[in-house]
Write an enzyme that holds these catalytic residues in place. Structure first.
Site, PDB file in Angstrom:
ATOM      1  N   ASP A  68       0.861  -1.190   0.000  1.00 48.98           N
ATOM      2  CA  ASP A  68       0.000   0.000   0.000  1.00 48.98           C
ATOM      3  C   ASP A  68       0.895   1.238   0.000  1.00 48.98           C
ATOM      4  OD1 ASP A  68      -2.090   1.793   0.104  1.00 48.98           O
ATOM      5  OD2 ASP A  68      -2.477   1.510   2.244  1.00 48.98           O
ATOM      6  N   ASP A 178      -4.989  -3.573  12.007  1.00 54.22           N
ATOM      7  CA  ASP A 178      -5.120  -2.365  12.854  1.00 54.22           C
ATOM      8  C   ASP A 178      -4.480  -2.611  14.215  1.00 54.22           C
ATOM      9  OD1 ASP A 178      -6.721  -1.425  10.792  1.00 54.22           O
ATOM     10  OD2 ASP A 178      -8.162  -0.496  12.161  1.00 54.22           O
ATOM     11  N   ARG A 206       1.947  14.645   8.739  1.00 52.28           N
ATOM     12  CA  ARG A 206       0.603  14.475   8.213  1.00 52.28           C
ATOM     13  C   ARG A 206       0.169  13.123   8.787  1.00 52.28           C
ATOM     14  NH1 ARG A 206      -1.597  10.030   5.049  1.00 52.28           N
ATOM     15  NH2 ARG A 206      -3.266  10.831   3.741  1.00 52.28           N
ATOM     16  N   ASP A 208      -2.051   9.932   9.104  1.00 51.56           N
ATOM     17  CA  ASP A 208      -2.827   9.095   8.193  1.00 51.56           C
ATOM     18  C   ASP A 208      -4.059   8.507   8.887  1.00 51.56           C
ATOM     19  OD1 ASP A 208      -2.873   7.488   5.631  1.00 51.56           O
ATOM     20  OD2 ASP A 208      -2.779   5.848   7.075  1.00 51.56           O
ATOM     21  N   GLU A 250      -5.461  13.839   8.399  1.00 52.11           N
ATOM     22  CA  GLU A 250      -6.242  13.304   7.287  1.00 52.11           C
ATOM     23  C   GLU A 250      -7.495  12.685   7.898  1.00 52.11           C
ATOM     24  OE1 GLU A 250      -6.470   9.944   3.786  1.00 52.11           O
ATOM     25  OE2 GLU A 250      -5.724   9.471   5.765  1.00 52.11           O
ATOM     26  N   HIS A 315      -2.361  11.664  -3.477  1.00 57.13           N
ATOM     27  CA  HIS A 315      -1.939  10.375  -4.017  1.00 57.13           C
ATOM     28  C   HIS A 315      -3.059   9.333  -4.013  1.00 57.13           C
ATOM     29  CE1 HIS A 315      -1.709  10.212   0.299  1.00 57.13           C
ATOM     30  NE2 HIS A 315      -1.724   8.893   0.225  1.00 57.13           N
ATOM     31  N   ASP A 316      -4.206   9.678  -3.442  1.00 52.40           N
ATOM     32  CA  ASP A 316      -5.332   8.752  -3.397  1.00 52.40           C
ATOM     33  C   ASP A 316      -6.340   9.092  -4.484  1.00 52.40           C
ATOM     34  OD1 ASP A 316      -4.419   7.236  -1.218  1.00 52.40           O
ATOM     35  OD2 ASP A 316      -5.153   8.745   0.203  1.00 52.40           O
TER      36      ASP A 316
END
Ligand code: GLC
Ligand code: CA
Length: 566
Positions: A68, A178, A206, A208, A250, A315-316
């Site tokens: 990912d 997770d 940043r 996530d 985010e 980037h998403d």
């Protein structure tokens, strides 16, 4: 040295900084193995400085199996060997600081790679001290109200693990278990990660996938109070031990939930403005800025020391998760007609591709987010109008190598084209012959040159733009978005024409000033004083920033004057 001192002096630097998102793997390859790397970014700092960038956001640089794009971390305390070393990282930060550019990293708290030793040990034995670091189930039925985010790829948030003899929870790919934030050791470890990187000189993170850290039965497992408490703890550590560093969230949530991430000025200094983003594109397609005004009304002002982080692309995929069903359909009608563009219900295209390669539209959209109170985040390559490759899977199509010059590898690497991390864009109009740094540098009036002019004007006017004050100017049904940025001693009027043709009108300035603007950048004047009012005229996709009472600071489509590009 002077630049460094300047850095230290401004604790709220992030409130008027142009951030630039750098996917290190796709930016510049310094050693010819086909993969972008940290020394590659260091070697391009002068390019970024000249562009007017004030801070870099490095996408995850940590060891990872890259299932990912590095958001699946297998060691939080090192650099991926293909990207460089910790020393390369230190050098990049030092060289950036020398130039007055700050650097933030990506802090991925919610999950790790299943290759991470923590998970490997946890799954191997129920007695492992790492077992409680993750979330396990015998049935895979808990937290059923937590929606699946990567819905094109995953059926459930639980996956059966043969080795563990239990299901484990993952909010994203099944390869990303997770972490369990109810376990104090997990929280303590993440603070250690924070201290490690800030101690090496990072200026912030940043963060996530912020909303998903805490799970509670019967809820949608998003934005729960304990999530806020955890990040307030992170912030407190940063303020106490690393003053001047900043956190960006985010959090792709409803407006009401998104604004909560500012806390009482004790949580995130910046929050990505997800609610505004899709509305900018819809407004452009509809030729009417009404919906932008609407979102701004409910999201401004922000608490002291806080700032929205505006962005057009990243980037998403361009997320449509939070818009209504009706708006989603309209959006796809305007921008997602190619079925390959849809992923997880959202649109995986780049800015220039979405806007049909139209430079005036690209510039105006960028100028909108620069004019609003807060900071703008630019996505690498958008300054040259880079396109995408829809044939690549998932979000890879918007993560192709940066186009530095014309040629089969676009100057990204000396490796043969087939060894590049991803293939170069080939669509006519977007290939490196048309869209690349060297080609656009040589072209007067190119997108890159006009972007530089725009960012220069922005950086010259941060004294006004850093003001918290923002007054929308009501122009009724006009296709022109107008707002007033009152700063200390001077004011800027921002006008943007969303129509597909010219638009004119008059407006009354919201504060008593001498309405006599004077042009300083090349271009046709777009505003003139008319008694106590201002008359404006804007061509298609034109915008202007005018300074009152004394002078206009930027005009229209930022037409480049001779040599203005450099
Ligand atoms: C964030 C990242 C995205 C990643 C996901 C899971 O949304 O921006 O790229 O896939 O988190 O880490
Ligand atoms: Ca390399």
């Amino acid at each position: 040295m002077a630049a460094l001192l300047n850095l230290l002096r401004k604790p709220d630097w992030y409130r008027t900084t142009v951030f630039y998102e750098v996917p290190v793997r796709s930016f510049f390859d310094s050693n010819g193995d086909g993969i972008g790397d940290l020394p590659g970014v260091t070697s391009k700092l002068d390019y970024l400085k000249e562009l007017g960038v004030g801070a870099l956001w490095l996408l995850p640089i940590y060891p990872s199996p890259w299932r990912d794009e590095g958001y699946d971390i297998s060691n939080h305390y090192a650099v991926h060997p293909l990207l460089g070393t910790l020393e390369d990282f230190d050098r990049l930060v030092a060289r950036a600081h020398d130039r007055g550019i700050r650097v933030i990293g990506d802090l991925v708290t919610n999950h790790v790679s299943m290759d991470h030793p923590w998970f490997q040990q946890a799954r191997a034995s129920r007695a492992s001290p790492y077992r409680p670091w993750f979330l396990w189930s015998d049935t895979g039925k808990e937290f059923s109200r937590a929606r699946v985010i990567f819905k094109d790829f995953e059926k459930s948030n639980w996956t059966w693990d043969e080795t563990a003899g239990q299901f484990y929870f993952h909010r994203f790919y099944e390869t990303q278990p997770d972490l369990n934030y109810d376990h104090p050791e997990v929280r303590a470890e993440m603070l250690k990660v924070v201290r490690f990187w800030l101690g090496r000189g990072l200026d912030g993170f940043r963060c996530d996938a912020v909303p998903y850290l805490i799970k509670r039965e019967g809820t949608n497992c998003q934005s729960l109070p304990e999530v806020h408490r955890f990040f307030q703890e992170v912030r407190a550590v940063m303020d106490a031990e690393f003053p001047g560093t900043a956190l960006v969230a985010e959090a792709n949530q409803t407006i009401a939930e998104t604004v909560q991430y500012f806390g009482a000025s004790n949580e995130f200094q910046m929050v990505m403005h997800f609610p505004l983003m899709p509305n900018l594109y819809l407004a452009l397609a509809e030729g009417s800025p009404q919906r932008i005004r609407h979102v701004l009304q409910s999201t401004l002002p922000v608490p002291r020391e806080c700032a929205w982080a505006y962005f057009l692309r990243n980037h998403d995929e361009l997320t449509l998760e939070q818009v209504s069903e009706d708006e989603r359909a309209r959006f796809r009608g305007f921008y997602g007609r190619d079925p390959r563009a849809i992923v997880n219900g959202s649109i995986r295209r780049r800015l220039a591709a979405l806007l049909g390669g139209d430079d005036p539209s690209i510039l105006m959209m960028t100028a909108v987010i620069l004019g609003l109170p807060g900071s703008a985040f630019l996505y690498y390559g958008d300054e040259i109008g880079m396109g995408d490759r829809l044939v690549l899977p998932d979000r890879d199509g918007v993560r192709t190598p940066m186009q530095w010059e014309d040629g089969p590898t676009a100057g990204f690497s000396t490796a043969p084209p087939e060894r590049l991390v991803r293939p170069i864009v080939t669509d006519p109009g977007f290939a490196p012959a048309a869209r690349s740094v060297a080609v656009e540098e040589a072209q007067p009036g190119s997108l890159l040159r006009r972007m530089r002019s725009l960012l220069r004007v922005y950086n010259e006017n941060t004294a006004v733009l850093s003001s918290y004050r923002f007054l929308p100017v009501d122009l009724g049904e006009s296709p022109v978005l107008a707002f007033w940025r009152p700063g200390p001693g001077e004011q800027i009027l921002c006008l943007y024409n969303f129509a597909t043709g010219p638009a004119s009108g008059t407006l009354t300035l919201p504060e008593a000033v001498d309405p006599t603007p004077i042009e300083v950048l090349a271009g046709e004047p777009s505003c003139e004083a008319l008694g106590s009012e201002v008359r404006f005229h804007l061509g298609r996709r034109e915008f202007s920033w005018s300074r009152f009472p004394a002078q206009i600071v930027s005009l229209g489509s930022v037409a480049p004057s001779a040599g203005a590009g450099r």
